[in-house]
Motif scaffolding. Structure first.
Motif, PDB file in Angstrom:
ATOM      1  N   PRO A  61      -2.902  -8.098 -18.061  1.00 34.47           N
ATOM      2  CA  PRO A  61      -1.611  -7.595 -17.554  1.00 34.47           C
ATOM      3  C   PRO A  61      -0.433  -8.307 -18.199  1.00 34.47           C
ATOM      4  O   PRO A  61      -0.506  -9.490 -18.536  1.00 34.47           O
ATOM      5  CB  PRO A  61      -1.691  -7.891 -16.047  1.00 34.47           C
ATOM      6  N   ASP A  62       0.670  -7.572 -18.364  1.00 34.52           N
ATOM      7  CA  ASP A  62       1.893  -8.167 -18.897  1.00 34.52           C
ATOM      8  C   ASP A  62       2.576  -9.059 -17.865  1.00 34.52           C
ATOM      9  O   ASP A  62       3.231 -10.031 -18.216  1.00 34.52           O
ATOM     10  CB  ASP A  62       2.864  -7.063 -19.344  1.00 34.52           C
ATOM     11  N   ASP A  63       2.456  -8.703 -16.601  1.00 37.60           N
ATOM     12  CA  ASP A  63       3.086  -9.474 -15.522  1.00 37.60           C
ATOM     13  C   ASP A  63       2.067  -9.625 -14.390  1.00 37.60           C
ATOM     14  O   ASP A  63       1.967  -8.771 -13.508  1.00 37.60           O
ATOM     15  CB  ASP A  63       4.342  -8.751 -15.031  1.00 37.60           C
ATOM     16  N   SER A  64       1.321 -10.723 -14.414  1.00 37.54           N
ATOM     17  CA  SER A  64       0.248 -10.937 -13.425  1.00 37.54           C
ATOM     18  C   SER A  64       0.796 -11.038 -12.006  1.00 37.54           C
ATOM     19  O   SER A  64       0.164 -10.587 -11.050  1.00 37.54           O
ATOM     20  CB  SER A  64      -0.533 -12.207 -13.773  1.00 37.54           C
ATOM     21  N   LEU A  65       1.982 -11.636 -11.846  1.00 35.57           N
ATOM     22  CA  LEU A  65       2.559 -11.785 -10.513  1.00 35.57           C
ATOM     23  C   LEU A  65       2.893 -10.431  -9.911  1.00 35.57           C
ATOM     24  O   LEU A  65       2.636 -10.183  -8.728  1.00 35.57           O
ATOM     25  CB  LEU A  65       3.808 -12.654 -10.574  1.00 35.57           C
ATOM     26  N   LYS A  66       3.436  -9.534 -10.735  1.00 39.46           N
ATOM     27  CA  LYS A  66       3.766  -8.194 -10.232  1.00 39.46           C
ATOM     28  C   LYS A  66       2.494  -7.453  -9.821  1.00 39.46           C
ATOM     29  O   LYS A  66       2.475  -6.771  -8.786  1.00 39.46           O
ATOM     30  CB  LYS A  66       4.522  -7.408 -11.300  1.00 39.46           C
ATOM     31  N   VAL A  67       1.439  -7.595 -10.612  1.00 40.29           N
ATOM     32  CA  VAL A  67       0.160  -6.967 -10.260  1.00 40.29           C
ATOM     33  C   VAL A  67      -0.355  -7.507  -8.940  1.00 40.29           C
ATOM     34  O   VAL A  67      -0.792  -6.747  -8.059  1.00 40.29           O
ATOM     35  CB  VAL A  67      -0.880  -7.197 -11.377  1.00 40.29           C
ATOM     36  N   LEU A  68      -0.309  -8.831  -8.769  1.00 37.14           N
ATOM     37  CA  LEU A  68      -0.804  -9.451  -7.544  1.00 37.14           C
ATOM     38  C   LEU A  68      -0.007  -9.005  -6.327  1.00 37.14           C
ATOM     39  O   LEU A  68      -0.572  -8.696  -5.274  1.00 37.14           O
ATOM     40  CB  LEU A  68      -0.755 -10.976  -7.682  1.00 37.14           C
ATOM     41  N   LEU A  69       1.309  -8.937  -6.461  1.00 38.11           N
ATOM     42  CA  LEU A  69       2.155  -8.515  -5.346  1.00 38.11           C
ATOM     43  C   LEU A  69       1.898  -7.054  -4.978  1.00 38.11           C
ATOM     44  O   LEU A  69       1.857  -6.691  -3.797  1.00 38.11           O
ATOM     45  CB  LEU A  69       3.629  -8.719  -5.695  1.00 38.11           C
ATOM     46  N   ALA A  70       1.728  -6.205  -5.995  1.00 43.11           N
ATOM     47  CA  ALA A  70       1.476  -4.785  -5.724  1.00 43.11           C
ATOM     48  C   ALA A  70       0.120  -4.589  -5.064  1.00 43.11           C
ATOM     49  O   ALA A  70      -0.007  -3.826  -4.089  1.00 43.11           O
ATOM     50  CB  ALA A  70       1.564  -3.985  -7.020  1.00 43.11           C
ATOM     51  N   LEU A  71      -0.906  -5.283  -5.559  1.00 45.06           N
ATOM     52  CA  LEU A  71      -2.232  -5.166  -4.959  1.00 45.06           C
ATOM     53  C   LEU A  71      -2.248  -5.734  -3.545  1.00 45.06           C
ATOM     54  O   LEU A  71      -2.911  -5.187  -2.656  1.00 45.06           O
ATOM     55  CB  LEU A  71      -3.268  -5.889  -5.826  1.00 45.06           C
ATOM     56  N   SER A  72      -1.517  -6.815  -3.325  1.00 43.22           N
ATOM     57  CA  SER A  72      -1.429  -7.387  -1.968  1.00 43.22           C
ATOM     58  C   SER A  72      -0.774  -6.398  -1.016  1.00 43.22           C
ATOM     59  O   SER A  72      -1.204  -6.260   0.140  1.00 43.22           O
ATOM     60  CB  SER A  72      -0.638  -8.699  -2.005  1.00 43.22           C
ATOM     61  N   GLY A  73       0.270  -5.709  -1.491  1.00 43.21           N
ATOM     62  CA  GLY A  73       0.923  -4.707  -0.649  1.00 43.21           C
ATOM     63  C   GLY A  73      -0.013  -3.561  -0.305  1.00 43.21           C
ATOM     64  O   GLY A  73      -0.042  -3.088   0.846  1.00 43.21           O
ATOM     65  N   LEU A  74      -0.813  -3.103  -1.274  1.00 48.00           N
ATOM     66  CA  LEU A  74      -1.780  -2.037  -1.015  1.00 48.00           C
ATOM     67  C   LEU A  74      -2.855  -2.501  -0.037  1.00 48.00           C
ATOM     68  O   LEU A  74      -3.274  -1.743   0.844  1.00 48.00           O
ATOM     69  CB  LEU A  74      -2.422  -1.587  -2.323  1.00 48.00           C
ATOM     70  N   TRP A  75      -3.321  -3.749  -0.193  1.00 47.70           N
ATOM     71  CA  TRP A  75      -4.336  -4.269   0.730  1.00 47.70           C
ATOM     72  C   TRP A  75      -3.779  -4.395   2.140  1.00 47.70           C
ATOM     73  O   TRP A  75      -4.443  -4.014   3.118  1.00 47.70           O
ATOM     74  CB  TRP A  75      -4.834  -5.636   0.244  1.00 47.70           C
ATOM     75  N   LEU A  76      -2.550  -4.890   2.265  1.00 51.84           N
ATOM     76  CA  LEU A  76      -1.931  -5.017   3.587  1.00 51.84           C
ATOM     77  C   LEU A  76      -1.719  -3.648   4.227  1.00 51.84           C
ATOM     78  O   LEU A  76      -1.916  -3.487   5.438  1.00 51.84           O
ATOM     79  CB  LEU A  76      -0.594  -5.758   3.470  1.00 51.84           C
ATOM     80  N   PHE A  77      -1.327  -2.657   3.428  1.00 47.86           N
ATOM     81  CA  PHE A  77      -1.154  -1.312   3.970  1.00 47.86           C
ATOM     82  C   PHE A  77      -2.497  -0.726   4.398  1.00 47.86           C
ATOM     83  O   PHE A  77      -2.587  -0.043   5.429  1.00 47.86           O
ATOM     84  CB  PHE A  77      -0.477  -0.409   2.946  1.00 47.86           C
ATOM     85  N   GLY A  78      -3.552  -1.009   3.625  1.00 46.24           N
ATOM     86  CA  GLY A  78      -4.883  -0.571   4.037  1.00 46.24           C
ATOM     87  C   GLY A  78      -5.303  -1.213   5.349  1.00 46.24           C
ATOM     88  O   GLY A  78      -5.883  -0.552   6.217  1.00 46.24           O
ATOM     89  N   LEU A  79      -4.994  -2.498   5.509  1.00 48.23           N
ATOM     90  CA  LEU A  79      -5.300  -3.190   6.759  1.00 48.23           C
ATOM     91  C   LEU A  79      -4.515  -2.579   7.913  1.00 48.23           C
ATOM     92  O   LEU A  79      -5.075  -2.305   8.986  1.00 48.23           O
ATOM     93  CB  LEU A  79      -4.967  -4.676   6.618  1.00 48.23           C
ATOM     94  N   GLY A  80      -3.218  -2.354   7.719  1.00 46.33           N
ATOM     95  CA  GLY A  80      -2.402  -1.768   8.781  1.00 46.33           C
ATOM     96  C   GLY A  80      -2.842  -0.367   9.141  1.00 46.33           C
ATOM     97  O   GLY A  80      -2.929  -0.011  10.326  1.00 46.33           O
ATOM     98  N   TYR A  81      -3.124   0.450   8.124  1.00 51.20           N
ATOM     99  CA  TYR A  81      -3.632   1.810   8.366  1.00 51.20           C
ATOM    100  C   TYR A  81      -4.928   1.746   9.170  1.00 51.20           C
ATOM    101  O   TYR A  81      -5.120   2.508  10.132  1.00 51.20           O
ATOM    102  CB  TYR A  81      -3.863   2.494   7.023  1.00 51.20           C
ATOM    103  N   GLY A  82      -5.820   0.837   8.795  1.00 54.08           N
ATOM    104  CA  GLY A  82      -7.090   0.718   9.504  1.00 54.08           C
ATOM    105  C   GLY A  82      -6.925   0.249  10.931  1.00 54.08           C
ATOM    106  O   GLY A  82      -7.639   0.714  11.835  1.00 54.08           O
ATOM    107  N   LEU A  83      -5.991  -0.678  11.162  1.00 52.44           N
ATOM    108  CA  LEU A  83      -5.757  -1.167  12.524  1.00 52.44           C
ATOM    109  C   LEU A  83      -5.300  -0.026  13.438  1.00 52.44           C
ATOM    110  O   LEU A  83      -5.810   0.147  14.554  1.00 52.44           O
ATOM    111  CB  LEU A  83      -4.709  -2.285  12.521  1.00 52.44           C
ATOM    112  N   VAL A  84      -4.318   0.722  12.971  1.00 51.64           N
ATOM    113  CA  VAL A  84      -3.771   1.803  13.802  1.00 51.64           C
ATOM    114  C   VAL A  84      -4.812   2.894  14.027  1.00 51.64           C
ATOM    115  O   VAL A  84      -5.029   3.357  15.164  1.00 51.64           O
ATOM    116  CB  VAL A  84      -2.508   2.394  13.136  1.00 51.64           C
TER     117      VAL A  84
END
Length: 257
Positions: free
Chosen positions: A136-159
């Motif tokens: 990746p050109d920007d590893s931090l941006k990749v990590l932040l985007a993947l973390s956001g997707l994982w958190l949204f998956g967790l929230g979707y699953g909780l609800v």
């Protein structure tokens, strides 16, 4: 004397080990299917675009475009689905007062993040052996985007897990919803190919922002629509907050029903 926090950590460790063993060794081909499923999707979509003689997408290699987007979507989907079924699959553990409903949901989501990390490494490693530049050109941006997707998956699953606990048949609806999300999130077709005004409507979908942000992290010269980290995280944190509120308010029903 152990503290409540240390007791919670011990519970998480025990649940994580149990979930990991079940996911990877629950059957003879359990670990293989975790890898084969995304690989089949990547191969099929790549073949379709190949037959259309398309070599690039938004200025980047079409195969990498598919791989990155597919892995990002699978991180969300698998996290959401596993969290959705967390309560039903761990009923027996609620006999122990140390185990709370949120514990099993969080651990299940964590196991999915753990498994997708190694699956992604394997698939990207295979792509690198084929001569593709997967760094990746920007590893931090990749990590932040993947973390956001994982958190949204967790929230979707909780609800949705609470909804399924209250109305059991709703679980089928939530799983069916994954197919339209797969189609309208830019996983297999760029959203910029969608004509206006429908393109603007699809940008209400936080998954579209997450997938495109992951691609932007991998390829700084990628041409895409205007996407936002803040929008993705508003949805992610908002869904988690709603899920936690539901878990807190309905805890007794979730455990006993």
């Amino acid at each position: 004397m152990s503290s409540p926090f240390s007791n919670t950590v011990y519970v998480w460790q025990a649940l994580f080990l149990r979930e990991a063993l079940d996911r990877f060794f629950g059957s003879r081909a359990a670990w293989a299917w975790l890898l084969v499923e995304p690989a089949m999707h990547i191969g099929f979509i790549g073949g379709v675009w190949g037959m259309m003689r398309r070599n690039s997408m938004g200025g980047i290699n079409i195969q990498l475009w598919i791989i990155v987007g597919m892995l990002a979507f699978f991180l969300f989907r698998r996290t959401a689905v596993q969290t959705l079924h967390a309560l039903d699959c761990n009923k027996a553990f609620f006999a122990f007062r140390q185990v709370r409903p949120f514990d099993v949901a969080l651990v299940r989501a964590s196991v999915e993040a753990f498994s997708m990390f190694f699956i992604s490494l394997f698939i990207l490693g295979a792509a690198a052996m084929m001569g593709l530049d997967v760094l990746p050109d920007d590893s931090l941006k990749v990590l932040l985007a993947l973390s956001g997707l994982w958190l949204f998956g967790l929230g979707y699953g909780l609800v949705t897990s609470v909804c399924m606990r209250m109305v059991p048949d709703s679980g089928h609806i939530f799983q069916i919803l994954m197919m339209p999300l797969y189609l309208i999130s830019g996983t297999i077709m760029p959203l910029r190919y969608i004509p206006l005004p429908y393109r603007d409507w699809l940008l209400w979908n936080p998954l579209a922002h997450g997938l495109e942000l992951v691609r932007l992290g991998f390829f700084s010269n990628y041409h895409t629509l205007t996407v936002s980290f803040s929008y993705l995280y508003y949805w992610a944190l908002g869904s988690i907050a709603l899920g936690l509120a539901l878990y807190r308010g309905l805890e007794t029903r979730l455990v006993t029903q």
